[in-house]
Design a protein around this motif. Sequence first.
Motif, PDB file in Angstrom:
ATOM      1  N   ARG A 167      35.711 -33.139  25.497  1.00 46.42           N
ATOM      2  CA  ARG A 167      34.640 -34.017  25.991  1.00 46.42           C
ATOM      3  C   ARG A 167      33.251 -33.386  25.818  1.00 46.42           C
ATOM      4  NH1 ARG A 167      36.975 -38.311  25.188  1.00 46.42           N
ATOM      5  NH2 ARG A 167      38.660 -38.877  26.550  1.00 46.42           N
ATOM      6  N   ILE A 168      33.188 -32.241  25.165  1.00 46.31           N
ATOM      7  CA  ILE A 168      31.905 -31.576  24.925  1.00 46.31           C
ATOM      8  C   ILE A 168      31.683 -31.550  23.422  1.00 46.31           C
ATOM      9  CG2 ILE A 168      30.506 -29.511  25.316  1.00 46.31           C
ATOM     10  CD1 ILE A 168      32.452 -28.799  27.594  1.00 46.31           C
ATOM     11  N   VAL A 169      31.166 -32.656  22.901  1.00 48.21           N
ATOM     12  CA  VAL A 169      30.990 -32.815  21.468  1.00 48.21           C
ATOM     13  C   VAL A 169      29.535 -33.126  21.172  1.00 48.21           C
ATOM     14  CG1 VAL A 169      31.667 -34.183  19.459  1.00 48.21           C
ATOM     15  CG2 VAL A 169      33.358 -33.623  21.205  1.00 48.21           C
ATOM     16  N   PHE A 170      28.967 -32.398  20.226  1.00 46.94           N
ATOM     17  CA  PHE A 170      27.593 -32.620  19.800  1.00 46.94           C
ATOM     18  C   PHE A 170      27.594 -32.993  18.329  1.00 46.94           C
ATOM     19  CE2 PHE A 170      27.640 -29.399  23.127  1.00 46.94           C
ATOM     20  CZ  PHE A 170      26.830 -29.996  24.070  1.00 46.94           C
ATOM     21  N   GLY A 171      26.598 -33.737  17.895  1.00 50.74           N
ATOM     22  CA  GLY A 171      26.526 -34.125  16.499  1.00 50.74           C
ATOM     23  C   GLY A 171      27.140 -35.491  16.270  1.00 50.74           C
ATOM     24  N   SER A 172      27.344 -35.828  15.007  1.00 47.78           N
ATOM     25  CA  SER A 172      27.774 -37.179  14.660  1.00 47.78           C
ATOM     26  C   SER A 172      29.287 -37.348  14.516  1.00 47.78           C
ATOM     27  CB  SER A 172      27.089 -37.608  13.361  1.00 47.78           C
ATOM     28  OG  SER A 172      27.439 -36.706  12.325  1.00 47.78           O
ATOM     29  N   ASP A 173      30.034 -36.261  14.425  1.00 50.95           N
ATOM     30  CA  ASP A 173      31.486 -36.391  14.274  1.00 50.95           C
ATOM     31  C   ASP A 173      32.132 -36.634  15.630  1.00 50.95           C
ATOM     32  OD1 ASP A 173      31.544 -35.996  11.511  1.00 50.95           O
ATOM     33  OD2 ASP A 173      31.671 -33.819  11.728  1.00 50.95           O
ATOM     34  N   PRO A 174      32.843 -37.759  15.784  1.00 51.81           N
ATOM     35  CA  PRO A 174      33.514 -38.030  17.061  1.00 51.81           C
ATOM     36  C   PRO A 174      34.765 -37.155  17.196  1.00 51.81           C
ATOM     37  CG  PRO A 174      34.068 -39.732  15.494  1.00 51.81           C
ATOM     38  CD  PRO A 174      33.064 -38.826  14.816  1.00 51.81           C
ATOM     39  N   PHE A 175      35.147 -36.862  18.423  1.00 48.26           N
ATOM     40  CA  PHE A 175      36.371 -36.114  18.676  1.00 48.26           C
ATOM     41  C   PHE A 175      37.575 -36.978  18.323  1.00 48.26           C
ATOM     42  CE2 PHE A 175      39.937 -35.462  21.612  1.00 48.26           C
ATOM     43  CZ  PHE A 175      40.331 -34.211  21.182  1.00 48.26           C
ATOM     44  N   VAL A 176      38.504 -36.410  17.574  1.00 53.45           N
ATOM     45  CA  VAL A 176      39.770 -37.056  17.244  1.00 53.45           C
ATOM     46  C   VAL A 176      40.869 -36.143  17.780  1.00 53.45           C
ATOM     47  CG1 VAL A 176      41.315 -37.825  15.392  1.00 53.45           C
ATOM     48  CG2 VAL A 176      38.823 -38.071  15.132  1.00 53.45           C
ATOM     49  N   PRO A 177      41.713 -36.633  18.680  1.00 51.22           N
ATOM     50  CA  PRO A 177      42.785 -35.783  19.201  1.00 51.22           C
ATOM     51  C   PRO A 177      43.862 -35.550  18.143  1.00 51.22           C
ATOM     52  CG  PRO A 177      42.958 -37.983  20.126  1.00 51.22           C
ATOM     53  CD  PRO A 177      41.703 -37.959  19.296  1.00 51.22           C
ATOM     54  N   MET A 178      44.345 -34.316  18.070  1.00 47.55           N
ATOM     55  CA  MET A 178      45.422 -34.002  17.134  1.00 47.55           C
ATOM     56  C   MET A 178      46.659 -34.836  17.451  1.00 47.55           C
ATOM     57  SD  MET A 178      45.864 -32.156  14.496  1.00 47.55           S
ATOM     58  CE  MET A 178      47.284 -32.138  13.431  1.00 47.55           C
ATOM     59  N   GLY A 179      46.794 -35.241  18.695  1.00 45.21           N
ATOM     60  CA  GLY A 179      47.901 -36.097  19.093  1.00 45.21           C
ATOM     61  C   GLY A 179      47.965 -37.392  18.310  1.00 45.21           C
ATOM     62  N   GLU A 180      46.871 -37.773  17.662  1.00 45.97           N
ATOM     63  CA  GLU A 180      46.865 -38.972  16.823  1.00 45.97           C
ATOM     64  C   GLU A 180      47.897 -38.845  15.705  1.00 45.97           C
ATOM     65  OE1 GLU A 180      46.101 -42.715  15.804  1.00 45.97           O
ATOM     66  OE2 GLU A 180      45.367 -41.717  17.594  1.00 45.97           O
ATOM     67  N   PHE A 181      48.245 -37.609  15.374  1.00 49.24           N
ATOM     68  CA  PHE A 181      49.214 -37.349  14.313  1.00 49.24           C
ATOM     69  C   PHE A 181      50.538 -36.870  14.909  1.00 49.24           C
ATOM     70  CE2 PHE A 181      44.887 -36.682  12.993  1.00 49.24           C
ATOM     71  CZ  PHE A 181      44.774 -37.658  12.029  1.00 49.24           C
ATOM     72  N   GLY A 182      50.817 -37.326  16.121  1.00 46.86           N
ATOM     73  CA  GLY A 182      52.017 -36.929  16.847  1.00 46.86           C
ATOM     74  C   GLY A 182      53.307 -37.263  16.134  1.00 46.86           C
ATOM     75  N   SER A 183      53.279 -38.224  15.257  1.00 47.09           N
ATOM     76  CA  SER A 183      54.496 -38.551  14.510  1.00 47.09           C
ATOM     77  C   SER A 183      54.774 -37.512  13.431  1.00 47.09           C
ATOM     78  CB  SER A 183      54.359 -39.931  13.869  1.00 47.09           C
ATOM     79  OG  SER A 183      53.305 -39.932  12.926  1.00 47.09           O
ATOM     80  N   ILE A 184      53.812 -36.618  13.191  1.00 44.11           N
ATOM     81  CA  ILE A 184      53.995 -35.604  12.146  1.00 44.11           C
ATOM     82  C   ILE A 184      54.440 -34.276  12.759  1.00 44.11           C
ATOM     83  CG2 ILE A 184      52.889 -34.359  10.249  1.00 44.11           C
ATOM     84  CD1 ILE A 184      51.058 -36.799   9.872  1.00 44.11           C
ATOM     85  N   VAL A 185      53.623 -33.644  13.665  1.00 39.69           N
ATOM     86  CA  VAL A 185      54.061 -32.343  14.211  1.00 39.69           C
ATOM     87  C   VAL A 185      53.404 -31.776  15.468  1.00 39.69           C
ATOM     88  CG1 VAL A 185      54.982 -31.346  12.082  1.00 39.69           C
ATOM     89  CG2 VAL A 185      52.577 -31.064  12.634  1.00 39.69           C
ATOM     90  N   PRO A 186      52.300 -32.235  15.987  1.00 39.88           N
ATOM     91  CA  PRO A 186      51.503 -31.389  16.892  1.00 39.88           C
ATOM     92  C   PRO A 186      51.964 -31.228  18.339  1.00 39.88           C
ATOM     93  CG  PRO A 186      50.457 -33.468  16.643  1.00 39.88           C
ATOM     94  CD  PRO A 186      51.651 -33.487  15.722  1.00 39.88           C
ATOM     95  N   VAL A 187      51.434 -30.207  18.920  1.00 35.91           N
ATOM     96  CA  VAL A 187      51.457 -29.972  20.355  1.00 35.91           C
ATOM     97  C   VAL A 187      50.001 -29.775  20.732  1.00 35.91           C
ATOM     98  CG1 VAL A 187      52.140 -28.365  22.181  1.00 35.91           C
ATOM     99  CG2 VAL A 187      53.712 -28.850  20.312  1.00 35.91           C
ATOM    100  N   THR A 188      49.546 -30.361  21.824  1.00 34.01           N
ATOM    101  CA  THR A 188      48.140 -30.282  22.195  1.00 34.01           C
ATOM    102  C   THR A 188      47.971 -29.615  23.541  1.00 34.01           C
ATOM    103  OG1 THR A 188      47.674 -32.307  20.975  1.00 34.01           O
ATOM    104  CG2 THR A 188      46.053 -31.649  22.601  1.00 34.01           C
ATOM    105  N   LEU A 189      46.990 -28.746  23.642  1.00 30.37           N
ATOM    106  CA  LEU A 189      46.622 -28.118  24.899  1.00 30.37           C
ATOM    107  C   LEU A 189      45.307 -28.703  25.364  1.00 30.37           C
ATOM    108  CD1 LEU A 189      47.201 -24.360  24.042  1.00 30.37           C
ATOM    109  CD2 LEU A 189      48.756 -25.889  25.234  1.00 30.37           C
ATOM    110  N   GLY A 190      45.232 -29.034  26.629  1.00 28.26           N
ATOM    111  CA  GLY A 190      44.003 -29.558  27.179  1.00 28.26           C
ATOM    112  C   GLY A 190      43.794 -29.007  28.569  1.00 28.26           C
ATOM    113  N   SER A 191      42.731 -29.432  29.175  1.00 29.43           N
ATOM    114  CA  SER A 191      42.420 -28.954  30.506  1.00 29.43           C
ATOM    115  C   SER A 191      41.682 -30.026  31.274  1.00 29.43           C
ATOM    116  CB  SER A 191      41.546 -27.697  30.393  1.00 29.43           C
ATOM    117  OG  SER A 191      41.276 -27.155  31.649  1.00 29.43           O
ATOM    118  N   ILE A 192      41.962 -30.087  32.559  1.00 27.16           N
ATOM    119  CA  ILE A 192      41.254 -31.029  33.431  1.00 27.16           C
ATOM    120  C   ILE A 192      40.550 -30.219  34.497  1.00 27.16           C
ATOM    121  CG2 ILE A 192      41.519 -32.878  35.111  1.00 27.16           C
ATOM    122  CD1 ILE A 192      43.861 -33.897  33.481  1.00 27.16           C
TER     123      ILE A 192
END
Length: 168
Positions: A143-168
């Motif tokens: 949630r801390i993104v600067f510039g023009s590129d939007p954040f894309v979660p790696m989980g979007e490719f969950g059908s391929i391979v990833p595990v994602t770490l996050g924090s609240i």
Amino acid sequence: MLITLPFLNRAIAEYLSRDLTYQLSADDVYLIVGCSQAIEIILSVLARPGANILLPKPGYPFYDVRAAFSHLQVCHYELLSDQSWEIDLGSVEALADENTVAIFIFSPGNPCGNVFTYQHLKKVAETAKKLGILVIADEVYHRIVFGSDPFVPMGEFGSIVPVTLGSI
């Protein structure tokens, strides 16, 4: 310590699903006290004699220290400073061998501040699939993104391979 709070897992799954094109379930969420502990658990699970992991250079040094503690060899792949700090997938393929168990990526990147594009993350997932390794995506700063590129979660490719770490 793994925390079991079904109502919280459901709420987090719903929250994270807002950034995805599919819905997570409560069973897709594992709650742990702090991302550092999640890193420790993941590296402990991946550790086996001769195993290695791929980490970016530059990167977050806690991973190197914790990998050494778990007796995991670390191979550092390059980030391309002249290409918005994208992962040099050629160096990833050159470093990976039969003992490689995972590639760790950071987006938004620490310490570079880069945010990987959808297209680049898809290439990362496809490369990992080809190599037969996991993608561990550290997205603590999602949630801390600067510039023009939007954040894309790696989980979007969950059908391929990833595990994602996050924090609240």
